[in-house]
Motif scaffolding. Sequence first.
Motif, PDB file in Angstrom:
ATOM      1  N   TRP A  85     -31.152  85.353 -10.719  1.00 58.07           N
ATOM      2  CA  TRP A  85     -31.731  84.167 -11.353  1.00 58.07           C
ATOM      3  C   TRP A  85     -31.544  82.917 -10.482  1.00 58.07           C
ATOM      4  N   VAL A  86     -30.475  82.882  -9.699  1.00 60.29           N
ATOM      5  CA  VAL A  86     -30.255  81.766  -8.769  1.00 60.29           C
ATOM      6  C   VAL A  86     -31.295  81.817  -7.650  1.00 60.29           C
ATOM      7  N   ASN A  87     -31.550  83.017  -7.132  1.00 61.42           N
ATOM      8  CA  ASN A  87     -32.562  83.171  -6.090  1.00 61.42           C
ATOM      9  C   ASN A  87     -33.944  82.739  -6.587  1.00 61.42           C
ATOM     10  N   GLN A  88     -34.255  83.126  -7.828  1.00 55.97           N
ATOM     11  CA  GLN A  88     -35.556  82.752  -8.383  1.00 55.97           C
ATOM     12  C   GLN A  88     -35.653  81.243  -8.611  1.00 55.97           C
ATOM     13  N   LEU A  89     -34.541  80.638  -9.001  1.00 58.60           N
ATOM     14  CA  LEU A  89     -34.516  79.183  -9.208  1.00 58.60           C
ATOM     15  C   LEU A  89     -34.740  78.450  -7.890  1.00 58.60           C
ATOM     16  N   ILE A  90     -34.093  78.912  -6.850  1.00 56.58           N
ATOM     17  CA  ILE A  90     -34.257  78.303  -5.523  1.00 56.58           C
ATOM     18  C   ILE A  90     -35.691  78.483  -5.032  1.00 56.58           C
ATOM     19  N   LEU A  91     -36.251  79.672  -5.270  1.00 57.13           N
ATOM     20  CA  LEU A  91     -37.646  79.934  -4.877  1.00 57.13           C
ATOM     21  C   LEU A  91     -38.590  78.975  -5.591  1.00 57.13           C
ATOM     22  N   TYR A 105     -31.603  84.759  -0.400  1.00 60.62           N
ATOM     23  CA  TYR A 105     -31.603  86.192  -0.714  1.00 60.62           C
ATOM     24  C   TYR A 105     -30.610  86.972   0.156  1.00 60.62           C
ATOM     25  N   THR A 106     -30.191  86.379   1.276  1.00 59.85           N
ATOM     26  CA  THR A 106     -29.224  87.048   2.156  1.00 59.85           C
ATOM     27  C   THR A 106     -27.787  86.882   1.653  1.00 59.85           C
TER      28      THR A 106
END
Length: 215
Positions: A32-38, A25-26
């Motif tokens: 959508w990439v952040n959500q995928l990583i999460l 997130y930084t």
Amino acid sequence: MFHKEGYKILGIAITICVIINILSYTFINVEWVNQLILAATIIMFLLVLQFFRNPKRQTLVSDHNIVAPVDGKVVVIEEVFEKEYFKEKRLQVSVFMSPVNVHVTRHPINGKVVFSKYHPGKFLVAWHPKSSEENERTTVVVKNNAVEVLYRQIAGALAKRIVNYAKEGQEVVQGSDSGFIKFGSRVDLFLPLNTPIDVKLNQKVKGGLTVIAKV
């Protein structure tokens, strides 16, 4: 409930997951990439979490039953020569554990621990014929008035640590914790030749519950 052997690894896993998501997130401004990583880190943590589960089992304690020491699938039932302790022919019953099985090892019988030894070794796949003699392993023998049973924890290709709680001279209760093997492996039981076996090849068994044999 989770096994105490997993507390440190679970702590490390959740720390890594948090750090990955903070960095995501930084430095990544694509939602959508952040959500995928999460999602990926949550799935990873849940996989590690399920590996260290330690369900309570109500073992029907009996000196006439030999119960499965672990969860898994019966992969071997055969007559072999046991060369480490008995130094004679025995009936071997082997249970293979996949990474999704519970990996707690339980005492198959009541009695006194008369032998307990750790062997360093290789990490061949657990179903390899030589894994019982060449892999990292622990050998434990428990004896009571009815029978003397040897069981051997064997590390597999993924298992890098075997934990053994059995100490020579210790009185143990059938179904109680005997140890833990991390990340896939197998356990061999060595029984007297005339022991009636209650399981079949490829049968799935549960540690502390499924009766392997009767004496």
